[in-house]
Write an enzyme that holds these catalytic residues in place. Sequence first.
Site, PDB file in Angstrom:
ATOM      1  N   GLY A 189       0.827  -1.205   0.000  1.00  0.00           N
ATOM      2  CA  GLY A 189       0.000   0.000   0.000  1.00  0.00           C
ATOM      3  C   GLY A 189       0.861   1.254   0.000  1.00  0.00           C
ATOM      4  N   GLY A 205      -2.470  -6.159  -0.334  1.00  0.00           N
ATOM      5  CA  GLY A 205      -2.911  -7.542  -0.250  1.00  0.00           C
ATOM      6  C   GLY A 205      -3.124  -8.068   1.158  1.00  0.00           C
ATOM      7  CB  CYS A 248       3.597   2.785  25.422  1.00  0.00           C
ATOM      8  SG  CYS A 248       4.091   3.854  26.746  1.00  0.00           S
TER       9      CYS A 248
END
Lengths: 285, 397
Positions: free
Chosen positions: B70, B199, B324
Amino acid sequence: MWEYTDKVKDHFLNPRNVGTIEDADGIGEVGSLACGDALTLYLKVDENEVITDAKFQTFGCASAIASSSALTELIIGRTVAEAENVSNKDIAEYLGGLPRQKMHCSVMGHEALEQAIRNYRGEAPSKAEESHHEGQLICECFGVYDEEILAAIKENNLRTVEDVTNFTKAGGGCGKCVEDIERLLAEARGEVATCETPSAPEFPAQGLTNLQRMHLIEKVIDEEIRPMLQADGGNIQLSDINGTDVFVKLLGMCSNCPSSQLTLQNVIEAKLREKVDPAITVREG
Amino acid sequence: MTIYMDNNATTRVDPAVFEEIRPYFTELYGNPSSMHKFGGQVGVKIREARERVAALLNCSPEEIIFTACGTESDNTAIRSALAAQPDKRHIITTRVEHPAILSLCKYLEKKDGYAVTYVGTDENGRLNMDELRQAIRDDTAIISVMWANNETGNLHPIEDIARLAHERGVLFHTDAVQAVGKVAIDLKKTPIDMLSLSGHKLHAPKGVGALFVRKRIPFRPYLIGGHQEGSRRAGTENTTGIIALGKACDLAREHMAEEDTQVRALRDKLENGLLKAVPDVKLNGDRDNRLPNTSNLSFGYVEGEAILLMMDQLGICASSGSACTSGSLEPSHVLRAMGVPFNFAHGSIRFSLSRFNTEEEVDFVVENLPGIIANLRKLSPFSAEKQAPACTKAFSE
Ligand code: FES
């Protein structure tokens, strides 16, 4: 996910000495909700200056909880003078080490201990608790001052901005202070001899950490605004503070008063602007 | 036991996808660009994958470029738009994008002097459309807005934004990584110029993505080299990844209705169960307009990582928007952009479900999480009472 030692996991899952001590001889409070971790440490000290009991309450991640638990184990049974020498490194070592990104948790433990001992001795709170700070505020996101950063650099032999962030949290937010941290690193290495002195505050809240600013706002509401409203049969409740936006609810007579908008601006906002920060806007919410 | 509720981070490879690609690891290892039959049969399979991806999005197969992820798709889209229109120096995006867009825009701003407008949201994470409309300038090269937010699941009005961009002659890209496979997408009907997908968010393996580029829009490749992907993305194809993505898209079409009904029902059961069982908890995001699989809850006065690790002890995997776990110390930029108060932002947990989750799993979480929160609150120096009651009142739904 961070790699934690078994000892850290154990102290996180089974923290020792959790709670409060009603008649504590010393209390240390550090951190805030805004910063994402906070610790309150309670000490009981006998006439021989021996710490007979220590308890804590912690808001924070696993290593913050484990560091607090370790701290109490490290100091119970020691004299105050001995406890004073317990450093953040001792806390980390006791736990078999902490991930570098989490070293600030051990630093928080150390700071709470310092505050509690000062409180026990009747001395004024230091660092984050004191509003008239000697040093210069470097990181606004986490309210970290130059002395704290310099001390962390020296004590732990830090070399990079990332190190400083891991140990003090400074630089871990918006990143605006990174250049200043670089300057302090250079200064600590002896490359720069001086540091600029901070200019005199233009308004009361300048140089305050987020937490201190919140406290100041609460104080002004409690001590000055509420009594005025109460005199007219009204009241006020603080809902939230987001930067310079202060959200309040008007109660009692004020809540259905047709001129409540005026009260909001002419009384509450004006007072907070005068006493805290001229940029404040007050809204109902 | 593992209860996996972190599907917006990554998903399990569907067993049918795995079966489909198995031969391409072992016997059928040819290079699709080779002249011989041995490679050619792999090429055929890649063509099929392209058709399958196109079918899910309702576009033509030539409009699909396979990428590695992506992030690569997002980077390619933005950089291509800028390279193709060198006199346009302005980008519009939002404050709640994925770092694949946000970090790139910050980089372009700092290093290459582009102007970027980051559109904000309201407290439910809904985009400020007026701000977006007003941000468009004569030199705006591209508008990039994510279809669905990865943290809250919020769905943005992509069709409206695409039309707006179209009317004003600005290219429009959407990062649809979280939306593909979960909501219906019809590229024939919506004037989107470029769309990114990944994907591993829809039950294919990691390391493969795709970029839809509408025919006839100006395009400049990011990777330059061989002639693969019609010279639009050089580099030997990740054949198994691409074939897997094709199969996963095929399956996604089959399961789309299920995502919207069964997965949604499970998510709602989980969410309602927790909202009921835990005091001082708040839902982050748009209750009525979000992905069917995502629920982002903030637990006041406790910190996210601590909750995650306690859940991990019980085999429950979720994600935290708190500082964190992410390496930085500030709470998630998405929650901060929405103005979620600090005491809630630090204790936010994202549950993201898939069709592989079961009702028993949901029941287990609803039974066990309230105890975890209560234990952590006992440890905490803050509590609803100590923190002026207003803090919790003002923000609970
Ligand atoms: S001011 Fe230091 S990180 Fe924001």
